[in-house]
Write an enzyme that holds these catalytic residues in place. Sequence first.
Site, short mmCIF file in Angstrom:
data_model
loop_
_atom_site.label_atom_id
_atom_site.label_comp_id
_atom_site.label_asym_id
_atom_site.label_seq_id
_atom_site.Cartn_x
_atom_site.Cartn_y
_atom_site.Cartn_z
N LYS A 20 0.50 -0.88 -0.07
CA LYS A 20 0.35 -0.15 0.08
C LYS A 20 1.04 2.06 0.06
O LYS A 20 0.44 2.21 -0.49
CB LYS A 20 -0.74 -0.19 0.79
CG LYS A 20 -1.79 -1.07 1.04
CD LYS A 20 -2.56 -0.88 2.33
CE LYS A 20 -2.14 -1.49 4.47
NZ LYS A 20 -2.05 -2.51 4.96
N ARG A 95 -10.14 0.69 8.21
CA ARG A 95 -9.53 -0.64 8.63
C ARG A 95 -10.36 -1.29 9.27
O ARG A 95 -10.46 -2.96 9.87
CB ARG A 95 -8.27 -0.62 9.32
CG ARG A 95 -6.68 -1.39 8.21
CD ARG A 95 -5.95 -0.75 9.35
NE ARG A 95 -4.82 -1.55 9.84
CZ ARG A 95 -3.60 -1.43 9.11
NH1 ARG A 95 -3.66 -0.26 9.09
NH2 ARG A 95 -2.63 -1.83 9.24
N ARG A 129 12.11 -5.11 4.82
CA ARG A 129 11.59 -2.96 5.18
C ARG A 129 12.83 -2.23 6.04
O ARG A 129 12.96 -2.96 6.85
CB ARG A 129 10.15 -2.45 4.65
CG ARG A 129 9.71 -1.71 5.47
CD ARG A 129 8.24 -1.36 4.75
NE ARG A 129 7.66 -1.59 5.74
CZ ARG A 129 5.99 -1.72 6.46
NH1 ARG A 129 5.59 -1.21 5.46
NH2 ARG A 129 5.64 -2.45 7.50
N ARG A 162 10.93 -0.58 10.83
CA ARG A 162 9.72 0.02 12.18
C ARG A 162 9.70 -1.63 13.21
O ARG A 162 10.03 -2.73 13.27
CB ARG A 162 9.02 -0.16 11.48
CG ARG A 162 8.56 1.11 10.94
CD ARG A 162 6.94 0.88 9.80
NE ARG A 162 5.48 0.00 10.15
CZ ARG A 162 4.33 0.41 8.95
NH1 ARG A 162 4.87 0.68 8.11
NH2 ARG A 162 3.54 -0.90 9.95
N ARG A 173 0.12 -9.12 13.92
CA ARG A 173 -0.32 -8.03 12.56
C ARG A 173 -1.33 -8.33 11.22
O ARG A 173 -2.40 -7.80 11.04
CB ARG A 173 0.12 -7.37 11.49
CG ARG A 173 0.61 -6.08 12.29
CD ARG A 173 2.50 -5.81 12.27
NE ARG A 173 2.22 -4.69 10.99
CZ ARG A 173 3.11 -4.39 10.41
NH1 ARG A 173 4.66 -5.12 10.56
NH2 ARG A 173 2.47 -3.76 9.34
P1 AP5 Z 1 4.60 -1.42 1.84
O1 AP5 Z 1 4.23 -0.58 0.51
O2 AP5 Z 1 5.33 -0.58 2.83
O3 AP5 Z 1 3.86 -2.29 1.96
P2 AP5 Z 1 2.54 -2.00 3.20
O4 AP5 Z 1 1.13 -2.54 2.28
O5 AP5 Z 1 2.75 -0.41 3.22
O6 AP5 Z 1 2.32 -2.51 4.34
P3 AP5 Z 1 2.70 -1.81 6.44
O7 AP5 Z 1 2.90 -2.92 6.90
O8 AP5 Z 1 2.91 -0.50 6.24
O9 AP5 Z 1 1.07 -1.77 6.39
P4 AP5 Z 1 0.56 -1.74 7.81
O10 AP5 Z 1 -1.38 -2.01 7.82
O11 AP5 Z 1 0.00 -3.47 8.44
O12 AP5 Z 1 0.55 -0.71 8.76
P5 AP5 Z 1 0.75 0.21 9.08
O13 AP5 Z 1 1.72 1.27 8.71
O14 AP5 Z 1 -0.59 0.86 7.87
O15 AP5 Z 1 5.78 -2.61 1.50
C1 AP5 Z 1 5.98 -3.92 1.97
C2 AP5 Z 1 7.40 -4.59 1.85
O16 AP5 Z 1 7.30 -5.39 0.92
C3 AP5 Z 1 8.84 -3.37 1.63
O17 AP5 Z 1 10.12 -3.28 2.30
C4 AP5 Z 1 8.33 -2.65 0.39
O18 AP5 Z 1 9.85 -2.49 -0.10
C5 AP5 Z 1 8.37 -4.29 -0.39
N1 AP5 Z 1 6.98 -4.83 -1.31
C6 AP5 Z 1 6.37 -3.60 -1.84
N2 AP5 Z 1 6.18 -3.91 -2.93
C7 AP5 Z 1 6.88 -5.11 -3.34
C8 AP5 Z 1 6.92 -5.91 -4.52
N3 AP5 Z 1 5.31 -6.17 -5.41
N4 AP5 Z 1 7.45 -7.36 -4.36
C9 AP5 Z 1 8.64 -7.18 -3.52
N5 AP5 Z 1 8.23 -6.69 -2.13
C10 AP5 Z 1 7.39 -5.14 -2.48
O19 AP5 Z 1 0.20 0.67 10.05
C11 AP5 Z 1 0.76 0.24 11.18
C12 AP5 Z 1 0.28 -0.20 12.80
O20 AP5 Z 1 -1.21 1.36 13.05
C13 AP5 Z 1 -1.33 -1.71 12.83
O21 AP5 Z 1 -0.67 -2.90 13.27
C14 AP5 Z 1 -2.08 -0.25 13.27
O22 AP5 Z 1 -1.93 -1.03 15.06
C15 AP5 Z 1 -1.73 1.04 13.43
N6 AP5 Z 1 -3.47 1.10 12.49
C16 AP5 Z 1 -2.67 2.23 10.76
N7 AP5 Z 1 -4.20 2.36 10.73
C17 AP5 Z 1 -4.93 2.03 10.93
C18 AP5 Z 1 -5.56 2.31 11.40
N8 AP5 Z 1 -7.29 2.47 9.94
N9 AP5 Z 1 -7.23 2.10 12.52
C19 AP5 Z 1 -6.64 0.82 13.74
N10 AP5 Z 1 -5.31 0.67 13.44
C20 AP5 Z 1 -4.57 1.39 12.42
MG MG Z 2 2.42 1.13 4.72
#
Ligand code: AP5
Ligand code: MG
Length: 218
Positions: A20, A95, A129, A162, A173
């Site tokens: 994402k 979410r 990552r 992270r 997660r």
């Molecule tokens: P990346 O693009 O970083 O993936 P992502 O989908 O953004 O994954 P996240 O871990 O950021 O999502 P998340 O939902 O767990 O975390 P968030 O910060 O939102 O890619 C991942 C890796 O893969 C990278 O190294 C990238 O280079 C690689 N990659 C990408 N595309 C690739 C490809 N095609 N091929 C190979 N490699 C690839 O949330 C964190 C925490 O915050 C949550 O756990 C929760 O506690 C809280 N939180 C956030 N939003 C909410 C909400 N709305 N409600 C409640 N709690 C929330």
């Molecule tokens: Mg992300």
Amino acid sequence: MTVRGEQMKLILLGAPGAGKGTQAQKLVKRFKIPQISTGDLLRAAVASGTDLGRHANEYMTAGKLVPDGIVIGLIQERLKEDDCKNGFILDGFPRTIAQAEKLKDITDIDAVVNVDVDTSILVERLTGRRTCKNCNAVFHTVFNPPKEEGVCDACGGELYQRADDNEETVRNRIDTYNKNTAPLIYYYKDSGKLRNVDGRGGIDGIFQNILKVVKTVS
Ligand code: AP5
Ligand code: MG
């Protein structure tokens, strides 16, 4: 049309590590609209040591969702900002069904793109990552390495791992996603605005597919 000139209100759905953030950052460059990542907003609150940040951190380090009220409050404030008037990319919000219902009261969304990845590859993606401390750009030690180790290609900032990108928290997660967030796929399917994109393969190819599908949502 969904994409009116450079205007678009888009949700990116997908499991942790689906890509994402990676795709949102490419969409920002293409459409000149902001990426709104609730994860980034929460990590900024944690880093600044506010009460909200301390409270949120307990959930984040456990791989659980931060309570809806906190996240909805952050989004409500962020969407009022000037840079959102031509659209935005929601990354990691909504979410839960409750968040999606609240969003419906706040604004209309043009398209929902579900970046679909088999969970078996997510641990590898997330534990490798590296994220920029300064601009939140995302890299991977193997799949998307920066030109210089530890340094952000985009701004020269320092890359870090992270706190929630360790294997145990990643698995929590993924469980949380399956339980609370995956149901949103069915929620948005009914609206006719949902498009699935295969999140495996090269980052640029996935981006081209996202551009194609958003044009099909009217
Ligand atoms: P990346 O693009 O970083 O993936 P992502 O989908 O953004 O994954 P996240 O871990 O950021 O999502 P998340 O939902 O767990 O975390 P968030 O910060 O939102 O890619 C991942 C890796 O893969 C990278 O190294 C990238 O280079 C690689 N990659 C990408 N595309 C690739 C490809 N095609 N091929 C190979 N490699 C690839 O949330 C964190 C925490 O915050 C949550 O756990 C929760 O506690 C809280 N939180 C956030 N939003 C909410 C909400 N709305 N409600 C409640 N709690 C929330
Ligand atoms: Mg992300």
